[in-house]
Motif scaffolding. Structure first.
Motif, PDB file in Angstrom:
ATOM      1  N   LEU A   1      -2.813   0.301  -4.257  1.00  0.00           N
ATOM      2  CA  LEU A   1      -2.727  -1.031  -3.664  1.00  0.00           C
ATOM      3  C   LEU A   1      -2.251  -2.022  -4.716  1.00  0.00           C
ATOM      4  O   LEU A   1      -2.738  -2.021  -5.856  1.00  0.00           O
TER       5      LEU A   1
ATOM      6  N   SER B   1       0.219   5.257   0.369  1.00  0.00           N
ATOM      7  CA  SER B   1      -0.861   6.182   0.701  1.00  0.00           C
ATOM      8  C   SER B   1      -0.327   7.358   1.497  1.00  0.00           C
ATOM      9  O   SER B   1       0.652   7.231   2.259  1.00  0.00           O
TER      10      SER B   1
ATOM     11  N   ILE C   1       0.847  -1.199   0.000  1.00  0.00           N
ATOM     12  CA  ILE C   1       0.000   0.000   0.000  1.00  0.00           C
ATOM     13  C   ILE C   1       0.881   1.246   0.000  1.00  0.00           C
ATOM     14  O   ILE C   1       1.800   1.364   0.821  1.00  0.00           O
TER      15      ILE C   1
END
Length: 285
Positions: free
Chosen positions: A266, A206, A204
């Motif tokens: 992702l 982010s 991930i």
């Protein structure tokens, strides 16, 4: 030392053995399906010398094979394998005393289908928790050691020989159904084992990496690894979260990320097997 994990392993091995014993007693034995393994030998012996029960044949053969194994292979048999092998005889004896010999169906296809399905699930559970049903596995290991065959091929070779013996004793129809059971059983065991060990491997990227990290640890009760990254386009430092979890937790994580950072990146892969803390104990394999 006996621990909580050991207790869980033995309970699951017991469940697997019970499923295998049920498949033998209600489907394999009544239809004479000599589908390899020590039970296949017992079925053939039970036909040739019916004065002795198949459960007794299995017990005697297990003792003989363990003796051969100690002679040629040394002390390679763990307590779980010995437990599974002899607990099988106890379950078969209990079934015989409670319900006796019984034919649920005379349809060979149904006996093959349900017997193979139950046996595959049971053996997969036993293997998954570090056990083995012993028996002809020992012969396969001896062949593998002295003739340098792969263990899987050695086991298949032994099962084919037993199935051929069943064909000679019981005829073509039973022999062909037994062969079908051998071929399907090995494939199903692999499928069931893979199914219980698969997981999602997720990476991930982010801007909300700290919130996601806390959610994984506090809400999902999992851990993760924080990696240092460098954006090729932005040329800025970034954090990459690496985590492995089951499918249910992945769905919860994905829904959370959609809420806190819809622009997150992702990468998700299917992992066939996960070993280590929080998953299958590598020391029992």
């Amino acid at each position: 030392m006996f621990t909580k994990n050991n207790l869980r392993d033995y309970l699951m091995i017991s469940l697997g053995v019970i499923l295998v014993a049920v498949s033998l007693h209600f489907f394999y034995f009544p239809s004479n399906l000599a589908a390899g393994g020590i039970s296949g030998i017992a079925i053939i012996m039970g036909k040739l010398y019916p004065v002795i029960s198949k459960a007794i044949y299995i017990l005697v053969l297990n003792v003989v094979f363990f003796g051969i194994g100690f002679l040629f292979l040394g002390k390679v048999f763990g307590a779980k394998t010995i437990y599974a092998s002899f607990f099988m005889n106890i379950v078969l004896a209990v079934l015989q005393s409670l319900v006796g010999s019984i034919h649920l169906t005379n349809d060979m296809f149904l006996n093959t289908f349900y017997g193979t399905a139950l046996s595959s699930v049971g053996m997969a559970i036993v293997f998954n928790f570090g056990g083995s049903t012993g028996g002809t596995d020992i012969v396969a290991k001896i062949i593998s050691k002295f003739f340098h065959f792969d263990l899987g091929k050695s086991l298949l070779m032994v099962d084919f020989i037993i199935t051929a013996g069943g064909l000679l004793v019981f005829g073509w129809e039973v022999g062909l159904f037994s062969l079908l059971s051998v071929l399907i059983n090995g494939n199903l065991i692999d499928r069931f084992i893979e199914g219980t060990r698969t997981a999602k491997e997720i990476m991930i990227i982010s801007q909300k990496s700290e919130a996601i990290r806390q959610f994984i640890i506090e809400k999902l009760d999992r851990s993760c690894t924080m990696l240092k990254g460098y954006g090729g386009f932005t040329r800025e430092d970034t954090e990459v979260i690496y985590v492995v979890m089951n499918r249910r937790n992945y769905i919860d994580l994905k829904n959370f990320i959609k809420e806190v950072d819809p622009k997150a990146f992702l990468s998700v892969n299917e992992v066939r097997e996960v070993l280590g803390e929080g998953y299958q104990d590598i020391s029992i394999l």
